[in-house]
Design a protein around this motif. Structure first.
Motif, mmCIF file in Angstrom:
data_model
loop_
_atom_site.group_PDB
_atom_site.id
_atom_site.type_symbol
_atom_site.label_atom_id
_atom_site.label_comp_id
_atom_site.label_asym_id
_atom_site.label_seq_id
_atom_site.Cartn_x
_atom_site.Cartn_y
_atom_site.Cartn_z
ATOM 1 N N GLY A 1 9.716 0.256 -25.083
ATOM 2 C CA GLY A 1 9.488 0.691 -23.704
ATOM 3 C C GLY A 1 10.433 0.014 -22.731
ATOM 4 O O GLY A 1 10.919 0.644 -21.772
ATOM 5 N N ILE A 2 10.707 -1.266 -22.955
ATOM 6 C CA ILE A 2 11.644 -1.983 -22.087
ATOM 7 C C ILE A 2 13.050 -1.413 -22.236
ATOM 8 O O ILE A 2 13.760 -1.187 -21.249
ATOM 9 C CB ILE A 2 11.640 -3.484 -22.420
ATOM 10 C CG1 ILE A 2 10.300 -4.114 -22.007
ATOM 11 C CG2 ILE A 2 12.794 -4.208 -21.720
ATOM 12 C CD1 ILE A 2 10.183 -5.580 -22.365
ATOM 13 N N ALA A 3 13.460 -1.170 -23.486
ATOM 14 C CA ALA A 3 14.796 -0.618 -23.732
ATOM 15 C C ALA A 3 14.955 0.744 -23.069
ATOM 16 O O ALA A 3 16.006 1.058 -22.512
ATOM 17 C CB ALA A 3 15.050 -0.520 -25.235
ATOM 18 N N GLU A 4 13.904 1.562 -23.116
ATOM 19 C CA GLU A 4 13.964 2.886 -22.513
ATOM 20 C C GLU A 4 14.062 2.799 -20.993
ATOM 21 O O GLU A 4 14.791 3.566 -20.363
ATOM 22 C CB GLU A 4 12.738 3.694 -22.930
ATOM 23 C CG GLU A 4 12.755 4.080 -24.412
ATOM 24 C CD GLU A 4 11.484 4.764 -24.864
ATOM 25 O OE1 GLU A 4 10.527 4.828 -24.060
ATOM 26 O OE2 GLU A 4 11.437 5.229 -26.028
ATOM 27 N N ALA A 5 13.333 1.859 -20.395
ATOM 28 C CA ALA A 5 13.404 1.685 -18.942
ATOM 29 C C ALA A 5 14.801 1.257 -18.514
ATOM 30 O O ALA A 5 15.328 1.727 -17.495
ATOM 31 C CB ALA A 5 12.371 0.657 -18.493
ATOM 32 N N LEU A 6 15.425 0.383 -19.287
ATOM 33 C CA LEU A 6 16.782 -0.047 -18.979
ATOM 34 C C LEU A 6 17.781 1.093 -19.182
ATOM 35 O O LEU A 6 18.706 1.276 -18.383
ATOM 36 C CB LEU A 6 17.168 -1.236 -19.870
ATOM 37 C CG LEU A 6 16.484 -2.571 -19.549
ATOM 38 C CD1 LEU A 6 16.678 -3.558 -20.688
ATOM 39 C CD2 LEU A 6 17.036 -3.153 -18.254
ATOM 40 N N SER A 7 17.586 1.865 -20.245
ATOM 41 C CA SER A 7 18.500 2.970 -20.537
ATOM 42 C C SER A 7 18.511 4.007 -19.426
ATOM 43 O O SER A 7 19.558 4.596 -19.123
ATOM 44 C CB SER A 7 18.114 3.633 -21.867
ATOM 45 O OG SER A 7 18.286 2.752 -22.946
ATOM 46 N N LYS A 8 17.360 4.228 -18.816
ATOM 47 C CA LYS A 8 17.273 5.226 -17.743
ATOM 48 C C LYS A 8 18.115 4.836 -16.534
ATOM 49 O O LYS A 8 18.503 5.688 -15.744
ATOM 50 C CB LYS A 8 15.810 5.425 -17.345
ATOM 51 C CG LYS A 8 14.996 6.178 -18.388
ATOM 52 C CD LYS A 8 13.543 6.316 -17.980
ATOM 53 C CE LYS A 8 12.749 7.072 -19.047
ATOM 54 N NZ LYS A 8 11.298 7.179 -18.693
ATOM 55 N N GLU A 9 18.391 3.548 -16.392
ATOM 56 C CA GLU A 9 19.265 3.081 -15.312
ATOM 57 C C GLU A 9 20.674 2.798 -15.817
ATOM 58 O O GLU A 9 21.505 2.231 -15.105
ATOM 59 C CB GLU A 9 18.692 1.822 -14.657
ATOM 60 C CG GLU A 9 17.541 2.074 -13.705
ATOM 61 C CD GLU A 9 17.297 0.884 -12.782
ATOM 62 O OE1 GLU A 9 18.107 -0.071 -12.799
ATOM 63 O OE2 GLU A 9 16.302 0.925 -12.037
ATOM 64 N N LEU B 1 17.129 -4.607 -13.618
ATOM 65 C CA LEU B 1 16.873 -3.289 -13.048
ATOM 66 C C LEU B 1 17.099 -3.272 -11.539
ATOM 67 O O LEU B 1 16.775 -4.223 -10.842
ATOM 68 C CB LEU B 1 15.440 -2.852 -13.349
ATOM 69 C CG LEU B 1 15.118 -2.569 -14.824
ATOM 70 C CD1 LEU B 1 13.622 -2.402 -15.015
ATOM 71 C CD2 LEU B 1 15.851 -1.312 -15.293
ATOM 72 N N GLU B 2 17.634 -2.165 -11.060
ATOM 73 C CA GLU B 2 17.838 -2.006 -9.629
ATOM 74 C C GLU B 2 16.528 -1.703 -8.912
ATOM 75 O O GLU B 2 16.333 -2.100 -7.769
ATOM 76 C CB GLU B 2 18.856 -0.887 -9.376
ATOM 77 C CG GLU B 2 20.242 -1.191 -9.939
ATOM 78 C CD GLU B 2 21.188 -0.020 -9.762
ATOM 79 O OE1 GLU B 2 20.795 0.963 -9.098
ATOM 80 O OE2 GLU B 2 22.309 -0.087 -10.298
ATOM 81 N N SER B 3 15.630 -0.976 -9.602
ATOM 82 C CA SER B 3 14.329 -0.635 -9.017
ATOM 83 C C SER B 3 13.219 -0.967 -10.010
ATOM 84 O O SER B 3 12.589 -0.071 -10.586
ATOM 85 C CB SER B 3 14.286 0.851 -8.647
ATOM 86 O OG SER B 3 15.352 1.204 -7.794
ATOM 87 N N PRO B 4 12.956 -2.252 -10.217
ATOM 88 C CA PRO B 4 11.945 -2.640 -11.221
ATOM 89 C C PRO B 4 10.542 -2.152 -10.892
ATOM 90 O O PRO B 4 9.747 -1.878 -11.799
ATOM 91 C CB PRO B 4 12.014 -4.173 -11.217
ATOM 92 C CG PRO B 4 12.618 -4.527 -9.902
ATOM 93 C CD PRO B 4 13.560 -3.411 -9.574
ATOM 94 N N ASP B 5 10.226 -2.021 -9.608
ATOM 95 C CA ASP B 5 8.882 -1.573 -9.216
ATOM 96 C C ASP B 5 8.653 -0.104 -9.542
ATOM 97 O O ASP B 5 7.508 0.337 -9.689
ATOM 98 C CB ASP B 5 8.655 -1.815 -7.718
ATOM 99 C CG ASP B 5 8.649 -3.298 -7.376
ATOM 100 O OD1 ASP B 5 8.318 -4.097 -8.275
ATOM 101 O OD2 ASP B 5 8.993 -3.643 -6.232
ATOM 102 N N GLU B 6 9.734 0.663 -9.641
ATOM 103 C CA GLU B 6 9.620 2.089 -9.926
ATOM 104 C C GLU B 6 9.798 2.395 -11.411
ATOM 105 O O GLU B 6 9.511 3.505 -11.854
ATOM 106 C CB GLU B 6 10.675 2.858 -9.120
ATOM 107 C CG GLU B 6 10.521 2.705 -7.607
ATOM 108 C CD GLU B 6 11.618 3.410 -6.841
ATOM 109 O OE1 GLU B 6 12.423 4.127 -7.492
ATOM 110 O OE2 GLU B 6 11.693 3.239 -5.613
#
Length: 204
Positions: free
Chosen positions: A28-36, A174-179
């Motif tokens: 899940g963390i890798a996917e969140a980073l990949s999206k940015e 992340l640029e927008s960690p809250d989102e």
């Protein structure tokens, strides 16, 4: 093989369900980073950086005419070269699927680094034969390494939460960690890590 792999994976998740939760957390963390467009990585407590670099490649086919000495004539062939995409976009699928095993390899590496340092500092052991997660030394120093391997293992997983650490480091990237759709740290079990000190086989 594909059929058996699916059955085997389902059985593993039934027997060691918490491992599956940990894998899902890292994925899940890798996917969140990949999206940015960010690469998944982690700096260990020893300060050693780990980064997995899975980016998209562009295939380029090149047709060649090469002389074949055996048949004594020119033969047409095609070679495909894979070059990084000009935008160097993160490969979402590969980054997601590889994050969990790569993170485990990172922790194995951390344990190996820690063990070598601890052997040298605490036991004056300086002869090593090491391969990934295999530890060896000369016979006279084997009992010292036996103890060092267990001491560093317990320290590594008792001194803070590595899941929390990798999550915080990822948030900082992340640029927008809250989102971002970041997973929650999996709950801890009731394993008594101190028992590892008395284990005959540390990794079982």
């Amino acid at each position: 093989a594909s059929y058996l792999a699916k059955k085997n994976w389902a059985s593993v998740n039934m027997v060691i369900s918490d491992a599956a939760k940990g894998m899902a957390f890292i994925r899940g963390i890798a996917e969140a980073l990949s999206k940015e467009g960010k690469l998944f990585g982690f700096t260990t407590p020893l300060g050693f950086p780990f980064v997995q670099r899975y980016i998209k490649f562009k295939p380029n086919s090149i047709k060649l005419s090469l002389y074949d000495r055996e048949v004594k004539k020119h033969v047409r062939t095609q070679v495909t070269l894979r070059t990084p995409d000009s935008t160097a976009q993160v490969d979402f699928r590969k980054s997601s699927s590889a994050a969990s095993p790569n993170f485990i390899h990172c922790l194995d590496s951390l344990h190996l680094h820690s063990t070598v340092l601890h052997c040298s500092d605490a036991y004056d052991v300086n002869d090593f034969m090491l391969i990934h997660d295999s530890f060896a030394t000369v016979p006279a120093d084997a009992p010292k390494m036996f103890a060092a391997v267990r001491e560093t293992f317990v320290h590594q997983y008792s001194n803070g939460c590595l899941y929390t650490e990798v999550l915080q480091q990822s948030k900082d990237k992340l640029e927008s960690p809250d989102e971002a759709e970041l997973p929650e740290v999996p709950p801890k079990g009731d394993l008594n890590l101190d028992e590892v000190h008395n284990s005959l086989y540390c990794f079982l």
